[in-house]
Design a protein around this motif. Structure first.
Motif, short mmCIF file in Angstrom:
data_model
loop_
_atom_site.label_atom_id
_atom_site.label_comp_id
_atom_site.label_asym_id
_atom_site.label_seq_id
_atom_site.Cartn_x
_atom_site.Cartn_y
_atom_site.Cartn_z
N GLU A 183 -6.29 6.29 -1.87
CA GLU A 183 -5.98 4.89 -2.11
C GLU A 183 -6.83 4.38 -3.26
O GLU A 183 -8.06 4.54 -3.28
CB GLU A 183 -6.23 4.04 -0.86
N VAL A 184 -6.18 3.79 -4.26
CA VAL A 184 -6.86 3.24 -5.42
C VAL A 184 -6.42 1.79 -5.60
O VAL A 184 -5.23 1.52 -5.77
CB VAL A 184 -6.55 4.04 -6.70
N GLU A 185 -7.38 0.87 -5.50
CA GLU A 185 -7.10 -0.56 -5.69
C GLU A 185 -5.94 -1.01 -4.78
O GLU A 185 -5.05 -1.75 -5.21
CB GLU A 185 -6.78 -0.87 -7.15
N GLY A 186 -5.93 -0.54 -3.55
CA GLY A 186 -4.93 -0.95 -2.59
C GLY A 186 -3.60 -0.24 -2.69
O GLY A 186 -2.68 -0.53 -1.92
N ARG A 187 -3.49 0.71 -3.60
CA ARG A 187 -2.24 1.46 -3.77
C ARG A 187 -2.43 2.88 -3.25
O ARG A 187 -3.38 3.56 -3.64
CB ARG A 187 -1.83 1.49 -5.23
N LEU A 188 -1.53 3.34 -2.41
CA LEU A 188 -1.60 4.69 -1.88
C LEU A 188 -0.96 5.66 -2.86
O LEU A 188 0.20 5.52 -3.23
CB LEU A 188 -0.89 4.78 -0.54
N LYS A 196 0.81 -1.21 0.00
CA LYS A 196 0.00 0.00 0.00
C LYS A 196 0.85 1.27 0.00
O LYS A 196 0.34 2.36 0.02
CB LYS A 196 -0.95 0.01 1.19
N SER A 197 2.16 1.09 -0.01
CA SER A 197 3.06 2.25 -0.05
C SER A 197 3.26 2.67 -1.49
O SER A 197 2.83 1.97 -2.41
CB SER A 197 4.40 1.89 0.58
N PRO A 198 3.94 3.82 -1.74
CA PRO A 198 4.13 4.27 -3.11
C PRO A 198 4.89 3.30 -3.99
O PRO A 198 4.93 3.46 -5.19
CB PRO A 198 4.91 5.58 -2.94
#
Length: 408
Positions: A303-308, A6-8
């Motif tokens: 957060e989009v689809e588990g990505r921050l 979930k981090s960049p």
């Protein structure tokens, strides 16, 4: 530092740049690296200036970004995925009238004014003109045949004449207008020539606005002179409609014909049933996705689809990849005019969805069946691999499309 999904992104990996190279012999498919990412719909990407942002390739993720007001369209907040000739540093703010580079409430003001001008009555009137212009272009093409560059003879003039009709460009000004437009969208022209043509075009549109204020006619610019928009804003809107509605449709007509000629089973199906024209247009829009990519900047952490995605980071949405997402469209790399391509993103999504999409649909729905009916033996005049492609242009397509047919 451990990897957090979930981090960049994983700091141990160097993020890729935007894939742009299409496979040889596959002129209708996006770069293979893009479509290979369907199981990783949001990932880190490095931009032209070194910025670390994100690339979105999944259909649902693309819709989420494009519909979310926490993502901005303002040009000055964006980083470009690829270098832009003549530009170093930050993008300038949107010029007057360019709603694509604005957020609410400025965007809302323009959009509300423009949406009301694309009425059912005007679309009906323009449909009759599309049919007329299509017939005239086909007549000229047939008289000059039996060979032609379809781009020059058909794909370019039909939408150009329709933009003239929409804006109310008088007949005596159309040759000047068309010449400037041709230079702006000429992939072989240098940046200076394009800049001069665009400046001249805006000057002409400014003159046209003054003429419409003095003597209104039945067209979009005349309608807008009754609003509180300034002359500069009106000229800018004219330029925007030109940029958004001409090159895209012209390349859909050119590349779309190339795609149909390269898929004879689909070509035969459309010829046998012209009633499939509307469905064919939607599938070609999905399959080709000539206007790509779209960019947004995060105004806050999202957060989009588990990505921050952190505030200030640019997101590049690949419409091509999203429209080939197998999770949305089964067997996405196959052109199938019987497919219900509902939900494709060729016109974007959210508040910036293309204003002129219905006019574009009308033009293509009329033009493709008319072309195939007029020339039942239409075919490429060169091997497919010799068709020159606009592979470095903002709008993908063909530079020219040499075709031939049998004279009766």
């Amino acid at each position: 530092m451990s990897y957090d999904p979930k981090s960049p992104g994983n700091p141990a990996d160097e993020p890729p740049t935007l894939p742009t190279d299409r496979r040889a012999g596959c002129p209708f498919d996006p770069p293979a690296e893009l479509t290979a990412l369907s199981d990783e719909p949001v990932r880190r990407m490095r931009y032209a200036d070194g910025h670390l942002g994100h690339l979105v390739t999944g259909h649902s993720a693309a819709r989420a970004v494009l519909a979310d007001p926490r993502f901005s369209s303002r040009y000055e907040l964006l980083h470009t995925p690829l270098p832009i000739e003549g530009l170093s540093g930050q993008l300038p703010p949107a010029p007057a009238g360019d709603i694509t580079g604005l957020d609410a409430p400025d965007h809302t003001r323009y959009r509300r004014l423009l949406t009301g001008k694309f009425t059912v009555r005007r679309m009906r009137q323009l449909t009759e003109r599309v049919e007329q212009f299509t017939t005239e272009c086909l007549d000229a093409m047939e008289a000059a045949g039996p060979t032609a560059d379809l781009v020059e003879a058909f794909a370019q003039p039909v939408p150009t004449l329709m933009i003239c009709e929409l804006l109310g460009v008088p007949y005596e000004g159309r040759e000047r207008f068309q010449s400037q437009v041709a230079t702006i969208f000429d992939q072989t022209a240098d940046a200076a020539a394009k800049g001069e043509a665009y400046t001249a075009l805006l000057q002409y549109l400014g003159e046209l606005v003054l003429a419409k204020r003095a003597e209104p006619t039945d067209d979009l610019l005349s309608d807008l002179t009754a609003s509180d928009l300034t002359d500069e804003e009106l000229a800018g809107i004219g330029g925007l409609l030109l940029a958004a509605g001409l090159d895209t449709t012209a390349n859909m007509l050119g590349l779309g014909t190339f795609a149909l000629l390269s898929n004879p089973d689909q070509l035969d199906a459309l010829r046998a049933d012209p009633g499939l024209a509307g469905q064919t247009v939607e599938e070609l829009l999905r399959y080709l996705s000539v206007a790509d990519p779209l960019m947004r900047s995060a105004l806050e952490d999202v957060e989009v689809e588990g990505r921050l995605i952190r505030a200030g980071e640019t997101v590049t949405v690949s419409v091509q990849a999203a429209n080939r997402d197998p999770h949305k469209f089964p067997d996405p790399d196959r052109l199938d005019i019987n497919r219900k391509a509902t939900g494709h993103l060729a016109f974007g999504h959210g508040i910036h969805q293309c204003l002129g999409q219905q006019l574009a649909r009308v033009e293509m729905t009329v033009a493709f069946p008319a072309l195939l009916a007029r020339f039942p033996t239409l075919r490429l005049a060169v091997p497919p691999q010799e068709v020159p492609l606009r592979d470095r242009a903002n709008i993908y397509g063909v530079i020219s499309l040499p075709v031939t047919w049998d004279k009766e």
